[in-house]
Every structure is written in C-alpha cells, then in structure tokens.
Enzyme design. Structure first.
Site, PDB file in Angstrom:
ATOM      1  CG  ASN A   7      19.009-125.303 -50.815  1.00 55.79           C
ATOM      2  OD1 ASN A   7      20.078-124.888 -51.342  1.00 55.79           O
ATOM      3  ND2 ASN A   7      18.387-126.481 -50.766  1.00 55.79           N
ATOM      4  CD1 TRP A   8      19.546-118.594 -51.329  1.00 57.92           C
ATOM      5  CD2 TRP A   8      21.680-117.656 -51.578  1.00 57.92           C
ATOM      6  NE1 TRP A   8      19.721-117.245 -50.749  1.00 57.92           N
ATOM      7  CE2 TRP A   8      20.693-116.802 -50.756  1.00 57.92           C
ATOM      8  CE3 TRP A   8      22.846-117.226 -51.954  1.00 57.92           C
ATOM      9  CZ2 TRP A   8      21.176-115.510 -50.437  1.00 57.92           C
ATOM     10  CZ3 TRP A   8      23.280-116.106 -51.494  1.00 57.92           C
ATOM     11  CH2 TRP A   8      22.657-115.117 -50.678  1.00 57.92           C
ATOM     12  CG  HIS A  96      18.008-130.850 -50.840  1.00 59.14           C
ATOM     13  ND1 HIS A  96      17.701-131.080 -52.087  1.00 59.14           N
ATOM     14  CD2 HIS A  96      17.491-129.875 -50.476  1.00 59.14           C
ATOM     15  CE1 HIS A  96      16.739-130.214 -52.143  1.00 59.14           C
ATOM     16  NE2 HIS A  96      16.720-129.502 -51.111  1.00 59.14           N
ATOM     17  CD  GLU A 167      13.936-129.725 -47.731  1.00 60.11           C
ATOM     18  OE1 GLU A 167      13.747-128.574 -47.591  1.00 60.11           O
ATOM     19  OE2 GLU A 167      14.614-130.307 -48.640  1.00 60.11           O
ATOM     20  CB  SER A 212       6.145-125.171 -51.926  1.00 59.69           C
ATOM     21  OG  SER A 212       6.457-125.894 -53.025  1.00 59.69           O
ATOM     22  N   GLY A 233      14.008-122.892 -50.444  1.00 55.65           N
ATOM     23  CA  GLY A 233      14.624-122.933 -51.545  1.00 55.65           C
ATOM     24  C   GLY A 233      14.379-121.669 -52.361  1.00 55.65           C
TER      25      GLY A 233
HETATM   26  P1  PGA Z   1      11.561-125.025 -52.264  1.00 56.28           P
HETATM   27  O1  PGA Z   1      12.976-125.786 -52.075  1.00 56.28           O
HETATM   28  O2  PGA Z   1      11.311-123.844 -51.224  1.00 56.28           O
HETATM   29  O3  PGA Z   1      11.835-124.314 -53.625  1.00 56.28           O
HETATM   30  O4  PGA Z   1      10.302-125.747 -52.553  1.00 56.28           O
HETATM   31  C1  PGA Z   1      13.358-126.232 -50.599  1.00 56.28           C
HETATM   32  C2  PGA Z   1      14.232-127.295 -50.629  1.00 56.28           C
HETATM   33  O5  PGA Z   1      14.520-127.783 -51.629  1.00 56.28           O
HETATM   34  O6  PGA Z   1      14.922-126.899 -49.683  1.00 56.28           O
END
Ligand code: PGA
Length: 254
Positions: A7-8, A96, A167, A212, A233
């Site tokens: 997810n960019w 999201h 998430e 994360s 992300g």
């Molecule tokens: P992150 O985001 O890996 O930067 O914690 C994950 C996401 O929001 O899908």
C-alpha cells in the site's frame, strides 16, 4: 502462496511510483520464487503509469479505495470500477483505517463498496482493526466481529479468492506491530466469524496482517498458520526495505 500487498498510500510522486515499479519488475524477474505474490497499490494518479510498468510481469495491481457507486456518474473525487478495469488493477483495498479516520468512511460504506467491487468482479481486500483505546479496553474481539458483521453478514461472497486484512489501527505506521501470536488469534477469530455468516467462507478467504510490517518482523507472521500474507505500507514504498522483505520471504517460503 504468501501474499504481499504494498500500500503505497500517498508516499510517492507519479515519477517515483513509475521508477519503483520498474525496479520491482526487475527485482521480481531475478528472483525465482513462485510462492510469493506481490500486489502494488499506488495512488490513483500513478495507476496508468504503474500499470504500463508491470504489464507482462507477475506483479499485480490494486487501488486504495473505490467509489460507492457501481455506475459512472456524478461522484466527485471517486474512482469507478469501470475506470479501474481500463488498467491492469483488479485488487481494491476497502475500509483502510486512514480512509475511516480522515474521510469518515464507515462500515456501512465499506459494505456498499464491497458490493460494488463484487458486482464488477474485483478482488476486495477489506480492512478491519481496533484502535488503541478499544484494545486497552479489551474490546478487540467485539470490534472485529462487529465490523465483519456490518460488512459481510448480508453480502454474498465471491466465487473467487478474496481478502480480509487485520490491521490494528494502533500498529499502523507506528513501528510497533502486533505480537504475531495475537495476530494469529485474531485471524482465527476472523475466520470463525466469517464461517458463522457463510459456512464455506474459509475456502476462498485469505487473511492478511497489516501494521508496521518490515523485514525484521515478517518472519514472525510467516510462522503463523492463519496469516496468509501481509499488507505493508511504509516499508513497501522504499525499494531497499521491500528488497529486504523479499529476501526474508525468499529464504523462508520459496
Ligand atoms: P504500515 O501501514 O506498514 O506503514 O504500518 C500498513 C497499512 O496501513 O496498510
């Protein structure tokens, strides 16, 4: 097959997105690993360019949100499934937490978006997760089941693979992922809840973990039987960090 959804978010310009996609295609050509699937979700404006870059490669494409309307029309600022299908993108991230937090997206809207996605045979990646306060109040299970109830109970499931991403909101972008054992527990809860709604739900359901994830912790998630992949992300928007993640996956699942 372990699924990595990148997810960019809004991290990259169009040019940077193109460049990163081109590099990932090269990286993917070199690695001989059929057990990892990569789906890139760039921002909408970069989608056509990124689509041109990944064409002909095994890398898949998705977007970060979808219109509430199944038809083209007067929906300012939205992306229609018809437009999506003019690119190679078929995956759609729905619900999201950043859409929920900053743009007021609710479970009812996610349910509607899910119906739009399924009507157009798109592959949904539906995000659920609790806030820090909900976790502190030991309401994680209640929040997850209530989100699933609102979004899925009255939805006819697709006859092709679909995704739910656990998430936890407090883990997103904080550098503090959930403990993999806790992810496993919640993933099991997700599966059982889905089976209560639709007895065959588990056949085509894949449950991803997001929050994360990076090369230092992905192995812990890989070891959990109920974790089918990761929604990543920050670490997915930088070539070196993604390369490190792929290295760990290559060693352990390929
Ligand atoms: P992150 O985001 O890996 O930067 O914690 C994950 C996401 O929001 O899908």
């Amino acid at each position: 097959m372990f699924k990595v959804v990148a997810n960019w978010k809004m991290y990259l310009t169009i040019e940077e997105s193109k460049l990163l996609a081109a590099r990932l295609v090269k990286m993917w050509e070199k690695q001989e690993c059929n057990n990892v699937e990569l789906v890139i979700c760039p921002s909408d404006l970069a989608l056509s360019d990124v689509s041109a870059q990944v064409e002909g490669s095994p890398i898949k494409l998705g977007i970060q949100d979808l219109s509430l309307s199944p038809a083209l029309g007067a929906f300012t600022g939205q992306t229609a499934p018809q437009q999506l299908k003019e690119t190679l993108a078929r995956h759609v991230i729905l619900g999201h937490s950043e859409r929920r937090k900053f743009y007021g997206v609710t479970d009812a809207m996610v349910e509607q978006q899910l119906h739009v996605a399924l009507e157009h045979k798109l592959i949904p990646i539906v995000c659920v997760g609790e806030t820090q306060a909900e976790r502190d109040n030991k309401r994680t299970d209640q929040i997850i089941t209530s989100q699933l109830h609102s979004i899925f109970e009255h939805t006819e499931l697709p006859d092709y693979p679909f995704y739910i991403a656990y998430e936890p909101r407090w883990a997103i972008g904080t550098g503090i992922p959930v403990d993999p054992k806790e992810a496993e527990r919640v993933h099991d809860l997700i599966r059982h809840t889905m089976i209560e709604f639709h007895k065959d739900a588990n056949k085509l359901l894949h449950v991803l973990y997001g929050g994360s994830v990076d090369s230092s912790n992905i192995l812990g998630f890989l070891d959990q039987p109920s974790v089918d992949g990761a929604l990543i992300g920050g670490a997915s928007s930088k070539l070196e960090k993604l390369r490190e993640i792929v290295k760990v996956l290559q060693k352990n699942v390929c």
